[in-house]
Scaffold this motif. Structure first.
Motif, PDB file in Angstrom:
ATOM      1  N   ASN A 178       0.832  -1.199   0.000  1.00 26.01           N
ATOM      2  CA  ASN A 178       0.000   0.000   0.000  1.00 26.01           C
ATOM      3  C   ASN A 178       0.869   1.252   0.000  1.00 26.01           C
ATOM      4  O   ASN A 178       1.893   1.304   0.690  1.00 26.01           O
ATOM      5  CB  ASN A 178      -0.904   0.039   1.253  1.00 26.01           C
ATOM      6  N   LEU A 179       0.459   2.263  -0.755  1.00 25.49           N
ATOM      7  CA  LEU A 179       1.124   3.562  -0.706  1.00 25.49           C
ATOM      8  C   LEU A 179       0.444   4.419   0.345  1.00 25.49           C
ATOM      9  O   LEU A 179      -0.776   4.595   0.312  1.00 25.49           O
ATOM     10  CB  LEU A 179       1.062   4.241  -2.077  1.00 25.49           C
ATOM     11  N   VAL A 180       1.232   4.961   1.275  1.00 26.83           N
ATOM     12  CA  VAL A 180       0.681   5.705   2.418  1.00 26.83           C
ATOM     13  C   VAL A 180       1.476   6.987   2.630  1.00 26.83           C
ATOM     14  O   VAL A 180       2.486   7.244   1.969  1.00 26.83           O
ATOM     15  CB  VAL A 180       0.701   4.847   3.701  1.00 26.83           C
ATOM     16  N   GLU A 181       1.009   7.803   3.591  1.00 29.39           N
ATOM     17  CA  GLU A 181       1.720   9.022   3.975  1.00 29.39           C
ATOM     18  C   GLU A 181       2.972   8.673   4.770  1.00 29.39           C
ATOM     19  O   GLU A 181       3.140   7.542   5.262  1.00 29.39           O
ATOM     20  CB  GLU A 181       0.808   9.928   4.803  1.00 29.39           C
ATOM     21  N   ASP A 182       3.831   9.660   4.929  1.00 28.79           N
ATOM     22  CA  ASP A 182       5.144   9.449   5.530  1.00 28.79           C
ATOM     23  C   ASP A 182       5.071   8.839   6.923  1.00 28.79           C
ATOM     24  O   ASP A 182       5.830   7.932   7.263  1.00 28.79           O
ATOM     25  CB  ASP A 182       5.895  10.779   5.575  1.00 28.79           C
ATOM     26  N   ASP A 183       4.131   9.294   7.755  1.00 31.07           N
ATOM     27  CA  ASP A 183       4.111   8.858   9.152  1.00 31.07           C
ATOM     28  C   ASP A 183       3.552   7.446   9.331  1.00 31.07           C
ATOM     29  O   ASP A 183       3.597   6.897  10.437  1.00 31.07           O
ATOM     30  CB  ASP A 183       3.299   9.845  10.005  1.00 31.07           C
ATOM     31  N   GLN A 184       3.026   6.840   8.260  1.00 31.97           N
ATOM     32  CA  GLN A 184       2.454   5.493   8.368  1.00 31.97           C
ATOM     33  C   GLN A 184       3.307   4.431   7.667  1.00 31.97           C
ATOM     34  O   GLN A 184       2.979   3.254   7.723  1.00 31.97           O
ATOM     35  CB  GLN A 184       1.053   5.476   7.737  1.00 31.97           C
ATOM     36  N   ALA A 185       4.396   4.820   7.048  1.00 33.69           N
ATOM     37  CA  ALA A 185       5.118   3.916   6.144  1.00 33.69           C
ATOM     38  C   ALA A 185       6.038   2.955   6.878  1.00 33.69           C
ATOM     39  O   ALA A 185       6.548   3.241   7.960  1.00 33.69           O
ATOM     40  CB  ALA A 185       5.919   4.732   5.142  1.00 33.69           C
ATOM     41  N   ASP A 186       6.229   1.771   6.263  1.00 36.17           N
ATOM     42  CA  ASP A 186       7.231   0.811   6.705  1.00 36.17           C
ATOM     43  C   ASP A 186       8.514   0.931   5.887  1.00 36.17           C
ATOM     44  O   ASP A 186       9.601   0.616   6.369  1.00 36.17           O
ATOM     45  CB  ASP A 186       6.697  -0.622   6.550  1.00 36.17           C
TER      46      ASP A 186
END
Length: 368
Positions: free
Chosen positions: A31-39
């Motif tokens: 999944n593509l997510v915002e910076d604060d949620q990324a692995d």
């Protein structure tokens, strides 16, 4: 795969083209997510101020894995490097390697299960096709209905819908049908797919629903074919060669047909070629030139073509299905032939010195 299990990717900066490519290449795996949620972070090291952006990521997320993309070999500590241009499998492989390091084993296991199912399905299909190897190259198979198939149930139907949407809007579109994504560039009339003809033919042998259910237990999900605009994609974003839209649809229809006629055309119905297909650029097995000559000369039935050329009717049906998909077949409604033999008035004329090439071909066919 559940979205809750999927690893989360962030692509910092404003590189919309890279975002679009990653979406097309990894599809449901991440999944593509915002910076604060990324692995994981993916960064284009050739982009403007890439080094400053890289320093900022390291300060804010010192332990987060980073994948760096570049045209040239670069030396950065704690970065997994991927050289551009890259193929979907290249990006997926790097993501899998990185994901092993961040304690997400379920994602890897689930993805391997899906891949195993995909390979098992292809193996079953190819094993079945081996029984008919002398005709399987051209899509002829032993389906239960020996006369008709429904194009809407196969890749052919979904591909035509995607073509229509893309041509009507003039915008690049991506189609996904539980297989590799197909990118359509309507302005240049080209198609891109990350698969060779062997893999494409294997996919074409099954209806979409049947193939999808090898990978999805949910029947509603298995019925989905996604067609969506991708205005930011261009040909430079697609590694490998492009194919003509018409040539791609031609071989898809031929292989989808499996030696059958499309619904709406009967084996004893009069049909005629509107004009010759571009046989120098299309998939063309034996007897294509002869079939074109007969069907272009005058209305005849598929059975008559098979009889005149003394070939399997399934080969004729495959050709007619491919030509029909491109809109090259003119059906003469409600006039089935009472006899499978050509009458004297429809037989090719004898060869003369002043007779054209087409009539000479027909004359030679008739003498066989």
């Amino acid at each position: 795969m559940n979205t809750e299990q999927a690893l989360k990717i962030n692509i910092p900066g404003s590189n919309n083209t890279l975002v679009t490519i990653v979406k097309a290449f990894v599809r449901q795996r991440y999944n593509l997510v915002e910076d604060d949620q990324a692995d994981i972070c993916i960064i284009d090291l050739d982009a403007y101020k890439a080094n400053s952006l890289l320093d900022e990521i390291r300060k804010q997320h010192p332990v987060r894995p980073i994948i760096g993309l570049s045209l040239n070999e670069v030396a950065h500590d704690n970065i997994v490097f991927l050289k551009k241009p890259f193929r979907p499998d290249d990006l997926t492989q790097v993501l899998d390697q990185v994901s092993l390091k961040i304690n997400q084993p379920k994602v890897i296991v689930a993805d391997k299960i899906v891949g195993s199912i995909h390979r098992a399905a292809t193996a079953v299909i190819e094993k079945s096709a081996d029984k008919n190897r002398h005709v399987a190259h051209h899509g002829v198979t032993n389906r239960s209905d020996s006369v008709h198939y429904n194009p809407a149930e196969f890749l052919q139907g979904a591909l035509i819908n995607a073509y229509c949407q893309s041509i009507d809007t003039g915008i690049t579109h991506r189609m996904e049908a539980w297989w590799n994504p197909i990118i359509i560039f309507p302005k240049i009339k080209k198609v891109w797919v990350d698969a060779d003809d062997k893999n494409l033919q294997a996919f074409c042998r099954l209806p979409l629903k049947t193939f999808a259910r090898y990978q999805a237990h949910d029947r509603d999900v298995a019925n989905e074919v996604k067609i969506q605009p991708e205005p930011m994609l261009n040909t430079d974003d697609c590694p490998g060669s492009l194919q003509s839209m018409d040539a791609f649809l031609w071989k898809v229809a031929w292989w989808n047909a499996g030696g059958q006629l499309p619904l709406g055309i009967e084996h004893d119905q009069l049909i005629q070629l509107k004009y010759w297909p571009n046989i120098t650029r299309y998939l063309c097995p034996d007897h294509v030139v002869q079939m074109c000559a007969i069907l272009y000369q005058r209305p005849v039935s598929p059975l008559q073509v098979s009889e005149v050329l003394n070939i399997e009717h399934k080969e004729v049906y495959g050709f007619i299905s491919a030509a029909h998909a491109l809109g090259l077949i003119n059906s003469i409604e409600d006039q089935p032939m009472k006899s499978s033999r050509l009458s004297e008035s429809t037989k090719p004329v004898a060869k003369r010195h002043n007779v054209g090439l087409l009539r000479r071909i027909l004359s030679r066919i008739n003498r066989r």
